[in-house]
Design an enzyme around this catalytic site. Sequence first.
Site, PDB file in Angstrom:
ATOM      1  N   TYR A 135      -2.279  -0.532  10.969  1.00 24.59           N
ATOM      2  CA  TYR A 135      -1.424  -0.310   8.864  1.00 24.59           C
ATOM      3  C   TYR A 135      -0.283  -0.247   8.184  1.00 24.59           C
ATOM      4  CZ  TYR A 135      -4.002  -1.440   3.821  1.00 24.59           C
ATOM      5  OH  TYR A 135      -3.921  -1.213   3.031  1.00 24.59           O
TER       6      TYR A 135
ATOM      7  N   SER B 184       1.186  -1.729  -0.047  1.00 21.66           N
ATOM      8  CA  SER B 184       0.004   0.121   0.133  1.00 21.66           C
ATOM      9  C   SER B 184       0.706   1.436  -0.389  1.00 21.66           C
ATOM     10  CB  SER B 184      -1.110  -0.147   1.138  1.00 21.66           C
ATOM     11  OG  SER B 184      -1.489   1.165   1.481  1.00 21.66           O
TER      12      SER B 184
HETATM   13  P1  NAP Z   1     -10.913  -6.595   1.525  1.00 21.26           P
HETATM   14  O1  NAP Z   1     -12.193  -6.583   0.641  1.00 21.26           O
HETATM   15  O2  NAP Z   1     -11.731  -6.395   2.950  1.00 21.26           O
HETATM   16  O3  NAP Z   1     -11.104  -8.254   1.909  1.00 21.26           O
HETATM   17  C1  NAP Z   1     -10.164  -8.462   2.945  1.00 21.26           C
HETATM   18  C2  NAP Z   1      -9.763 -10.051   2.427  1.00 21.26           C
HETATM   19  O4  NAP Z   1      -8.661 -10.571   3.454  1.00 21.26           O
HETATM   20  C3  NAP Z   1     -11.085 -10.235   2.762  1.00 21.26           C
HETATM   21  O5  NAP Z   1     -11.017 -11.517   1.547  1.00 21.26           O
HETATM   22  C4  NAP Z   1     -10.592 -11.074   4.390  1.00 21.26           C
HETATM   23  O6  NAP Z   1     -11.537 -12.930   4.211  1.00 21.26           O
HETATM   24  C5  NAP Z   1      -9.562 -11.689   4.175  1.00 21.26           C
HETATM   25  N1  NAP Z   1      -9.547 -11.649   5.650  1.00 21.26           N
HETATM   26  C6  NAP Z   1      -9.069 -10.977   6.275  1.00 21.26           C
HETATM   27  N2  NAP Z   1      -8.474 -11.119   7.857  1.00 21.26           N
HETATM   28  C7  NAP Z   1      -7.908 -13.170   7.635  1.00 21.26           C
HETATM   29  C8  NAP Z   1      -7.576 -13.489   7.738  1.00 21.26           C
HETATM   30  N3  NAP Z   1      -7.308 -13.672   9.479  1.00 21.26           N
HETATM   31  N4  NAP Z   1      -7.194 -15.172   7.565  1.00 21.26           N
HETATM   32  C9  NAP Z   1      -7.974 -14.961   6.120  1.00 21.26           C
HETATM   33  N5  NAP Z   1      -8.597 -14.344   5.419  1.00 21.26           N
HETATM   34  C10 NAP Z   1      -8.392 -12.909   5.591  1.00 21.26           C
HETATM   35  O7  NAP Z   1     -10.110  -5.934   1.188  1.00 21.26           O
HETATM   36  P2  NAP Z   1      -9.184  -5.298  -0.290  1.00 21.26           P
HETATM   37  O8  NAP Z   1      -9.527  -4.173  -0.874  1.00 21.26           O
HETATM   38  O9  NAP Z   1      -9.322  -6.242  -1.279  1.00 21.26           O
HETATM   39  O10 NAP Z   1      -7.481  -5.705   0.506  1.00 21.26           O
HETATM   40  C11 NAP Z   1      -7.285  -6.710   0.058  1.00 21.26           C
HETATM   41  C12 NAP Z   1      -5.434  -6.164   0.483  1.00 21.26           C
HETATM   42  O11 NAP Z   1      -5.152  -5.749  -0.600  1.00 21.26           O
HETATM   43  C13 NAP Z   1      -5.298  -5.822   1.607  1.00 21.26           C
HETATM   44  O12 NAP Z   1      -3.739  -6.355   1.786  1.00 21.26           O
HETATM   45  C14 NAP Z   1      -4.551  -4.712   1.631  1.00 21.26           C
HETATM   46  O13 NAP Z   1      -4.140  -3.941   2.382  1.00 21.26           O
HETATM   47  C15 NAP Z   1      -4.679  -4.078   0.333  1.00 21.26           C
HETATM   48  N6  NAP Z   1      -5.117  -2.749  -0.005  1.00 21.26           N
HETATM   49  C16 NAP Z   1      -6.463  -2.568  -0.354  1.00 21.26           C
HETATM   50  C17 NAP Z   1      -6.460  -1.142  -1.037  1.00 21.26           C
HETATM   51  C18 NAP Z   1      -7.485  -0.911  -1.036  1.00 21.26           C
HETATM   52  O14 NAP Z   1      -7.940   0.314  -1.396  1.00 21.26           O
HETATM   53  N7  NAP Z   1      -9.318  -1.732  -0.864  1.00 21.26           N
HETATM   54  C19 NAP Z   1      -5.232  -0.455  -1.256  1.00 21.26           C
HETATM   55  C20 NAP Z   1      -4.137  -0.509  -0.646  1.00 21.26           C
HETATM   56  C21 NAP Z   1      -4.180  -2.134  -0.625  1.00 21.26           C
HETATM   57  P3  NAP Z   1     -12.040 -12.805   5.774  1.00 21.26           P
HETATM   58  O15 NAP Z   1     -13.513 -12.167   6.524  1.00 21.26           O
HETATM   59  O16 NAP Z   1     -13.433 -14.102   5.142  1.00 21.26           O
HETATM   60  O17 NAP Z   1     -11.201 -13.467   6.419  1.00 21.26           O
END
Ligand code: NAP
Length: 254
Positions: A155, A142
């Site tokens: 974070y 990120s």
């Molecule tokens: P999201 O929609 O909230 O999805 C998060 C995913 O992580 C869900 O599938 C959740 O599944 C899983 N998760 C959470 N805790 C977990 C655990 N303990 N074990 C296994 N799975 C777990 O978020 P997203 O935006 O797709 O984010 C995905 C990645 O991209 C993250 O690393 C985030 O930091 C990064 N990112 C996102 C953004 C953004 O703007 N969205 C920007 C930069 C980086 P369950 O709840 O079913 O476990």
Amino acid sequence: MDFKDRVVVITGASRGIGEATATHFATLGAQVFLAARSADRIGEIATALREQGASAHAVACDVSDPAQVLRLVSEATGKTGRLDLLVNNAGLIDPIALLADSEPQEWARIVDVNLKGVYYGLRYAIPVMVAQGGGTIVNLSSGAATSALEGWSHYCATKAAVMSLTRVADREYRSKGVRVVGLSPGTVATRMQEQIRASGINPVSQLDWSAHIPAEWVANAIAWLATEEADSHLGSDFSLKSNEGRRAAGLPEV
Ligand code: NAP
């Protein structure tokens, strides 16, 4: 790169970037393993992908538990004999709070998932990849890895640490054929951004929803990072925020 029959493990595949990535690789003909805590949800996604002719498996996994991450890698290699790509995507940002308002156990939970979860993935995937002569690991990073944002101490700190893990893993294993790269996707229209918006705490929470890119673009970028074309980015965080990055990954420019 032809992804046909390649073995791809994606953590955090129950929604958002992880679900889009699993779907994208399934469409490209890969054998995908979807991991998340929500067993029912990843089961539904895997079933839907199989109904479209894809090879897809769901493995319930909490990445904060090393035994469960080992089981995930073992299940993928046990079923297929290899592991070509691990996407360390699972991540949390909630609860968002200023340092003095944060709750220590909740803060530590983010370290367990965002940092230790990525370490466990590296720990168990690397030996498999070294033994088979190569593989790729993409760590979701990120902009927070290098910038300070109010309310995001957990974070920012964990993403900075993951960037460091990416660099060290590359240093240790590039010569053994293991490609390790970080991906900083910019802001993406997922539940995580809904949580950020609800917090109202820093400028990211004020962004118009139209500023966020679709999760499918990130999936495309991950597929590109898994190819030799992206070799110059190994050991660093590749960013989708610049037009240069988007162009390289075949995405529309801003
Ligand atoms: P999201 O929609 O909230 O999805 C998060 C995913 O992580 C869900 O599938 C959740 O599944 C899983 N998760 C959470 N805790 C977990 C655990 N303990 N074990 C296994 N799975 C777990 O978020 P997203 O935006 O797709 O984010 C995905 C990645 O991209 C993250 O690393 C985030 O930091 C990064 N990112 C996102 C953004 C953004 O703007 N969205 C920007 C930069 C980086 P369950 O709840 O079913 O476990």
